[in-house]
Design a protein around this motif. Structure first.
Motif, PDB file in Angstrom:
ATOM      1  N   ASP A  17       0.807  -1.219   0.000  1.00 17.96           N
ATOM      2  CA  ASP A  17       0.000   0.000   0.000  1.00 17.96           C
ATOM      3  C   ASP A  17       0.839   1.267   0.000  1.00 17.96           C
ATOM      4  O   ASP A  17       0.464   2.267  -0.616  1.00 17.96           O
ATOM      5  CB  ASP A  17      -0.916   0.039   1.229  1.00 17.96           C
ATOM      6  CG  ASP A  17      -2.086  -0.926   1.151  1.00 17.96           C
ATOM      7  OD1 ASP A  17      -2.288  -1.561   0.093  1.00 17.96           O
ATOM      8  OD2 ASP A  17      -2.811  -1.038   2.168  1.00 17.96           O
ATOM      9  N   GLN A  18       1.976   1.257   0.698  1.00 17.57           N
ATOM     10  CA  GLN A  18       2.753   2.484   0.801  1.00 17.57           C
ATOM     11  C   GLN A  18       3.358   2.897  -0.538  1.00 17.57           C
ATOM     12  O   GLN A  18       3.466   4.089  -0.826  1.00 17.57           O
ATOM     13  CB  GLN A  18       3.820   2.351   1.888  1.00 17.57           C
ATOM     14  CG  GLN A  18       3.161   2.242   3.265  1.00 17.57           C
ATOM     15  CD  GLN A  18       4.155   2.272   4.387  1.00 17.57           C
ATOM     16  OE1 GLN A  18       4.994   3.164   4.448  1.00 17.57           O
ATOM     17  NE2 GLN A  18       4.063   1.305   5.283  1.00 17.57           N
ATOM     18  N   VAL A  19       3.714   1.941  -1.383  1.00 22.55           N
ATOM     19  CA  VAL A  19       4.183   2.283  -2.731  1.00 22.55           C
ATOM     20  C   VAL A  19       3.006   2.766  -3.575  1.00 22.55           C
ATOM     21  O   VAL A  19       3.159   3.679  -4.393  1.00 22.55           O
ATOM     22  CB  VAL A  19       4.931   1.107  -3.388  1.00 22.55           C
ATOM     23  CG1 VAL A  19       5.125   1.331  -4.882  1.00 22.55           C
ATOM     24  CG2 VAL A  19       6.285   0.913  -2.720  1.00 22.55           C
ATOM     25  N   GLU A  20       1.822   2.197  -3.364  1.00 21.72           N
ATOM     26  CA  GLU A  20       0.649   2.706  -4.077  1.00 21.72           C
ATOM     27  C   GLU A  20       0.422   4.183  -3.742  1.00 21.72           C
ATOM     28  O   GLU A  20       0.140   4.997  -4.624  1.00 21.72           O
ATOM     29  CB  GLU A  20      -0.605   1.895  -3.728  1.00 21.72           C
ATOM     30  CG  GLU A  20      -1.832   2.348  -4.483  1.00 21.72           C
ATOM     31  CD  GLU A  20      -3.037   1.451  -4.346  1.00 21.72           C
ATOM     32  OE1 GLU A  20      -4.164   1.958  -4.478  1.00 21.72           O
ATOM     33  OE2 GLU A  20      -2.874   0.231  -4.128  1.00 21.72           O
ATOM     34  N   ILE A  21       0.579   4.540  -2.472  1.00 22.44           N
ATOM     35  CA  ILE A  21       0.432   5.944  -2.060  1.00 22.44           C
ATOM     36  C   ILE A  21       1.534   6.798  -2.687  1.00 22.44           C
ATOM     37  O   ILE A  21       1.260   7.846  -3.286  1.00 22.44           O
ATOM     38  CB  ILE A  21       0.461   6.060  -0.521  1.00 22.44           C
ATOM     39  CG1 ILE A  21      -0.765   5.383   0.084  1.00 22.44           C
ATOM     40  CG2 ILE A  21       0.527   7.535  -0.095  1.00 22.44           C
ATOM     41  CD1 ILE A  21      -0.683   5.164   1.597  1.00 22.44           C
TER      42      ILE A  21
END
Length: 146
Positions: free
Chosen positions: A65-69
């Motif tokens: 998720d953090q790379v998606e953000i």
């Protein structure tokens, strides 16, 4: 970074029991060393669960998720699950890479413009947000969308 060994014992009714319920990872990157003999990881693609085959001596790299953000949604954190097997135990090793809890995570400014506005809030301690929503059966990334 955290590492976790996952042990999935054989299960006489794998059609009734998940090894790990469907989810996307809350990390930035997850590196998985899968079992070398027993399949069990599936990814959701176009509404269908797809088995991930065993590739000898390979690591599986998963976007969290953090790379998606950080990429403002250009890279998606995929939904996946672990299934059990009626005949064999399975073991895997997962390493979760993420920044310090006090580091602010937000879409990279270079990826935001008039035609592609920011899609996510600036957040700190995403793992805390992640586990709060994950325990409720919700997709944590949805909580930080604008």
């Amino acid at each position: 970074m955290d590492a976790r060994f996952n042990y999935y014992p054989r299960c006489p009714r794998p059609d009734l029991v998940y090894g790990l319920k469907p989810h996307a990872d809350g990390s930035s990157i997850t590196i998985v060393l899968p079992d070398k003999e027993v399949e069990g990881l599936q990814f959701l693609r176009d509404g269908r669960w797809v088995k991930i085959p065993i590739v000898p001596h390979a690591l599986l790299i998963n976007i969290g998720d953090q790379v998606e953000i950080l990429t403002n949604g250009m890279f998606k954190s995929p939904m996946h699950r672990a299934i059990t097997n009626a005949e064999h135990d399975r073991i895997s090793l997962a390493m979760f890479c993420y920044p310090d809890a006090e580091t602010e995570i937000e879409p990279a400014r270079e990826l935001i413009n008039e035609s592609r506005p920011g899609l996510y809030k600036t957040v700190k301690n995403y793992p805390e947000i992640y586990f709060h929503y994950y325990q409720q059966g919700k997709r944590p990334i949805d909580a930080v969308k604008l």
